[in-house]
Scaffold this motif. Structure first.
Motif, PDB file in Angstrom:
ATOM      1  N   ASP A   1     -14.330  -2.204   5.278  1.00  0.00           N
ATOM      2  CA  ASP A   1     -15.499  -2.764   5.956  1.00  0.00           C
ATOM      3  C   ASP A   1     -15.924  -4.053   5.269  1.00  0.00           C
TER       4      ASP A   1
ATOM      5  N   ILE B   1      -4.651  -2.395   4.103  1.00  0.00           N
ATOM      6  CA  ILE B   1      -5.697  -1.371   4.019  1.00  0.00           C
ATOM      7  C   ILE B   1      -6.901  -1.820   4.838  1.00  0.00           C
ATOM      8  N   VAL B   2      -7.417  -0.917   5.659  1.00  0.00           N
ATOM      9  CA  VAL B   2      -8.578  -1.217   6.502  1.00  0.00           C
ATOM     10  C   VAL B   2      -9.849  -0.998   5.689  1.00  0.00           C
TER      11      VAL B   2
ATOM     12  N   ALA C   1      -2.920   7.181   2.070  1.00  0.00           N
ATOM     13  CA  ALA C   1      -3.051   7.872   3.351  1.00  0.00           C
ATOM     14  C   ALA C   1      -3.325   9.360   3.142  1.00  0.00           C
TER      15      ALA C   1
ATOM     16  N   SER D   1       0.810  -1.228   0.000  1.00  0.00           N
ATOM     17  CA  SER D   1       0.000   0.000   0.000  1.00  0.00           C
ATOM     18  C   SER D   1       0.839   1.272   0.000  1.00  0.00           C
TER      19      SER D   1
ATOM     20  N   GLY E   1      -6.934  10.002   2.753  1.00  0.00           N
ATOM     21  CA  GLY E   1      -7.804   9.618   3.858  1.00  0.00           C
ATOM     22  C   GLY E   1      -8.042   8.137   4.052  1.00  0.00           C
ATOM     23  N   VAL E   2      -7.394   7.278   3.262  1.00  0.00           N
ATOM     24  CA  VAL E   2      -7.548   5.832   3.435  1.00  0.00           C
ATOM     25  C   VAL E   2      -6.764   5.393   4.661  1.00  0.00           C
ATOM     26  N   GLU E   3      -7.382   4.583   5.516  1.00  0.00           N
ATOM     27  CA  GLU E   3      -6.728   4.105   6.733  1.00  0.00           C
ATOM     28  C   GLU E   3      -5.855   2.886   6.422  1.00  0.00           C
ATOM     29  N   ILE E   4      -4.602   2.943   6.860  1.00  0.00           N
ATOM     30  CA  ILE E   4      -3.664   1.837   6.667  1.00  0.00           C
ATOM     31  C   ILE E   4      -3.384   1.210   8.023  1.00  0.00           C
ATOM     32  N   GLY E   5      -3.560  -0.100   8.115  1.00  0.00           N
ATOM     33  CA  GLY E   5      -3.341  -0.805   9.372  1.00  0.00           C
ATOM     34  C   GLY E   5      -1.949  -1.388   9.477  1.00  0.00           C
TER      35      GLY E   5
ATOM     36  N   SER F   1     -13.086   1.328   1.811  1.00  0.00           N
ATOM     37  CA  SER F   1     -12.147   1.949   2.740  1.00  0.00           C
ATOM     38  C   SER F   1     -12.820   3.121   3.459  1.00  0.00           C
ATOM     39  N   ALA F   2     -12.017   3.874   4.225  1.00  0.00           N
ATOM     40  CA  ALA F   2     -12.542   5.051   4.905  1.00  0.00           C
ATOM     41  C   ALA F   2     -12.971   6.130   3.919  1.00  0.00           C
TER      42      ALA F   2
END
Length: 471
Positions: A296, A293-294, A281, A275, A284-288, A301-302
């Motif tokens: 749902d 990539i986080v 990032a 990623s 605004g995409v959340e990276i764990g 993504s976010a």
């Protein structure tokens, strides 16, 4: 700037199937791929190459035919690296051509270059094809890359990860494999049957702990029979590449201080999500953890217009699940409604020698969930087809609820286990009973008879009053 309904970054199994599904439903689709070849890790560094090498190792070793026909097969010359990788390269080329044709068939535009997300609906492509693309939705399917621990001198010659091992110039006499997960165990068996002396190092006291312990023990026994040495509860520290005049190429120390050395080291210590450098990032995409990539349950993504599927989102990181994740994500993007979630359960296939494949509850899990379970076993060597094939190892284990006689799980170790497991999937998912299994007629001789005789064994082991006296 060209506008599409969907831009897919990455052409591996997840990206390909998502792109094709969207195009099949009439959506305009662009695929961005930074590598020279299409197909991602599934085609080039992971799924297909390693499985093809397994079949090549079986062919050149001749272990499946040893002693069967009176005269053992002898090759005119020892296999070198070019021989070893010949079929792998053929399969890779064939698969890439198939993906390319699939994209052409569905009018999907392919851009070769690195894609960067510059806002929630735009992708900048830089490379062979420079382009600025816009779309209603963006799907990230960039896969993963081998995790490289710090302080290890990866040189792609003597110290490898699971990608660079596919470009070795010769088959080593000895190899240390660090990490006894699926990838480590698969490569350990591949090189062992090719005559390499393999030491498998693992930081824990066991391997593949998600397997039924009985199946795992049989795999360990088989690996030890093939001269694989297990070094458990140990870590590798201070790896050093030695000068050419030494007996071995690589020297290291184990965590207990003992030395360990070999011609080649392979690190199979997991993979990380690809990623970084995509601009995710920043928009605004959340990276764990480990670059995953986080998302749902819809793989969103976010950022509502950006989805992600496949290895880049982490577990289970299988080609099989990634493909359907791609299809599900596209269904949610465009409201198709035809495939809205991934099945809760899926089979595991481990392409070791011998193969292992499992579905459903293990014996231990069934007991933990309150079942009084009965186990039935059938062995390859007892099946007429097994005798014809000369198979010396292998077993099907069936876990059954004693009260309802329902099949709860199927666990197989042996030849083509990854093919045989799918009938077991159908039994578990349909809540079939052992009566269903026994009353089916199977081609004879086939390995599918393992199911019938495992079911008969359940009757015997469960002491059912109406159990037949013989079968």
């Amino acid at each position: 700037m060209k506008h599409y309904d969907l831009i897919v970054i990455g052409s591996g199994p997840a990206g390909e199937k998502a792109a094709v599904k969207a195009a099949y439903h009439g959506k305009s689709v662009a695929v961005v791929e930074k590598e020279s070849m299409l197909g991602g890790a599934g085609t080039n560094t992971g799924t297909l190459p390693s499985k093809t090498l397994k079949e090549t190792a079986l062919y050149y070793s001749g272990i499946n035919e040893s002693g069967l026909f009176g005269v053992d097969k002898e090759l005119k010359r020892a296999a070198d690296a070019e021989d070893f990788f010949f079929r792998k390269n053929e399969v890779q080329d064939w698969q890439e051509l198939g993906i390319e044709k699939n994209f052409v068939l569905h009018n999907i535009d392919v851009y070769k270059g690195k894609g960067t997300v510059i806002n929630p609906n735009r992708v900048q492509v830089v490379g062979v094809d420079d382009a600025l693309l816009e779309a209603d939705f963006i799907l990230i399917a960039t896969g993963s890359y081998p995790f490289q621990p710090e302080g290890i001198p990866f040189d792609g010659k003597f110290v490898h990860d699971s990608d660079t091992i596919l470009s070795i110039k010769g088959i080593p006499k000895s190899m240390v494999i660090v990490g006894a997960g699926v990838i480590g165990c698969e490569y350990a068996t591949i090189f062992a049957v090719m005559g390499t002396k393999v030491k498998l190092v693992n930081g824990h006291g066991d391997i593949l702990t998600f397997l039924d312990p009985e199946i795992r023990d049989q795999l360990v026994d088989s690996m030890e029979h093939d001269n694989i040495e297990f070094v458990l509860n140990q870590r590798i520290e201070k790896v050093e590449i030695l000068p050419e005049d030494h007996e071995f190429n690589v020297h290291a120390k184990l965590s207990d201080g003992d030395p360990i050395q070999a011609d080649m080291f392979l690190y199979a210590a997991g993979r990380s999500g690809q990623s970084a450098g995509l601009g995710l990032a920043e928009v605004g995409v959340e990276i764990g953890s480990r670059g995953n990539i986080v998302v749902d349950k819809e793989y969103r993504s976010a950022v509502p217009s950006i989805f992600a599927v496949g290895d880049v989102i982490g577990f289970p990181a299988l080609a099989s699940t990634g493909m359907d994740q791609g299809r599900v994500a596209v269904s949610h993007m465009f409201g198709f409604g035809d495939q809205v979630q991934l099945t809760e359960h899926f089979p595991y296939g481990i392409y070791t020698i011998p193969e292992v494949s499992v579905y459903g509850l293990t014996e231990e899990e069934a007991k933990q969930q309150g079942y009084e379970c009965v186990v039935g076993r059938a062995r390859y060597v007892d099946m007429p087809r097994g005798k014809i094939m000369g198979v010396k190892r292998g077993m099907l284990k069936m876990v059954v609820d004693k009260k309802t006689e329902r099949v709860l799980g199927v666990h197989i170790i042996g030849k083509i286990a990854t093919e045989l497991v799918h009938y077991g999937m159908a039994l578990v998912d349909s809540k079939a009973t052992i009566e269903t299994v026994i009353n089916r007629v199977y081609n004879m001789p086939t390995l599918h008879e393992l199911y019938k005789y495992a079911a008969y064994n359940v009757l015997i082991e469960g002491h059912y009053l109406d159990a037949p006296t013989g079968h």
